[in-house]
Design an enzyme around this catalytic site. Structure first.
Site, mmCIF file in Angstrom:
data_model
loop_
_atom_site.group_PDB
_atom_site.id
_atom_site.type_symbol
_atom_site.label_atom_id
_atom_site.label_comp_id
_atom_site.label_asym_id
_atom_site.label_seq_id
_atom_site.Cartn_x
_atom_site.Cartn_y
_atom_site.Cartn_z
ATOM 1 N N ASP A 60 0.854 -1.186 0.000
ATOM 2 C CA ASP A 60 0.000 0.000 0.000
ATOM 3 C C ASP A 60 0.892 1.239 0.000
ATOM 4 O O ASP A 60 1.827 1.333 0.800
ATOM 5 C CB ASP A 60 -0.893 -0.007 1.241
ATOM 6 C CG ASP A 60 -1.784 1.213 1.311
ATOM 7 O OD1 ASP A 60 -2.804 1.219 0.600
ATOM 8 O OD2 ASP A 60 -1.448 2.154 2.054
ATOM 9 N N ASN A 68 -2.184 13.092 -5.185
ATOM 10 C CA ASN A 68 -3.294 13.559 -6.027
ATOM 11 C C ASN A 68 -3.731 14.966 -5.639
ATOM 12 O O ASN A 68 -3.997 15.802 -6.500
ATOM 13 C CB ASN A 68 -4.485 12.601 -5.927
ATOM 14 C CG ASN A 68 -4.333 11.397 -6.819
ATOM 15 O OD1 ASN A 68 -3.572 11.402 -7.771
ATOM 16 N ND2 ASN A 68 -5.065 10.344 -6.511
ATOM 17 N N ASP A 99 -1.488 9.250 -11.272
ATOM 18 C CA ASP A 99 -1.598 8.105 -12.177
ATOM 19 C C ASP A 99 -0.223 7.665 -12.664
ATOM 20 O O ASP A 99 0.078 6.463 -12.704
ATOM 21 C CB ASP A 99 -2.484 8.440 -13.377
ATOM 22 C CG ASP A 99 -3.952 8.562 -13.021
ATOM 23 O OD1 ASP A 99 -4.346 8.132 -11.914
ATOM 24 O OD2 ASP A 99 -4.706 9.096 -13.853
ATOM 25 N N ASP A 118 -4.403 2.513 -4.449
ATOM 26 C CA ASP A 118 -2.938 2.559 -4.308
ATOM 27 C C ASP A 118 -2.411 1.287 -3.668
ATOM 28 O O ASP A 118 -1.369 1.287 -3.030
ATOM 29 C CB ASP A 118 -2.527 3.785 -3.497
ATOM 30 C CG ASP A 118 -3.110 3.775 -2.090
ATOM 31 O OD1 ASP A 118 -3.964 2.922 -1.791
ATOM 32 O OD2 ASP A 118 -2.706 4.630 -1.285
#
Length: 101
Positions: free
Chosen positions: A4, A12, A21, A47
């Site tokens: 993770d 973001n 991305d 993620d």
């Protein structure tokens, strides 16, 4: 092995979704390239990534995870941000079973 990306939402929020991305695609490439040819990896969602590593000892798995974490940390340092991305890793293991003859 489950992985993770910690603090990914901040990527973001501060650098934009396109940068997020791109970062995730690069993390995926790192994972794919650092695993053995017998291993299988996929993006689990958001993620999170997962890897199935047949016939891998916990020591081998730990070594691979440390290598992936190091590569992701190097990648994160290129973001030119105060965000400290880190890859959390957890393991599950099943005993090897011999198939009946």
């Amino acid at each position: 092995m489950m992985m993770d990306v910690d603090n990914f939402k901040l990527v973001n929020d501060t650098l934009g979704h396109d940068a997020g991305d791109q970062f995730l695609m690069q993390v995926g490439d790192i994972i794919k390239n650092d695993l053995r040819v017998t291993d299988f990896a996929c993006r689990f969602g958001g993620d999170e990534f997962s890897a199935i590593m047949p016939a891998s000892s916990i020591d081998d798995s730990f070594s691979i995870a440390k290598r992936i974490q190091s590569s992701v940390a190097k990648l994160a340092s290129t973001l030119h941000s105060d965000i400290k991305e880190h890859l959390s890793v957890s393991f599950a293991s099943l005993p090897m079973r011999h198939m009946p003859q």
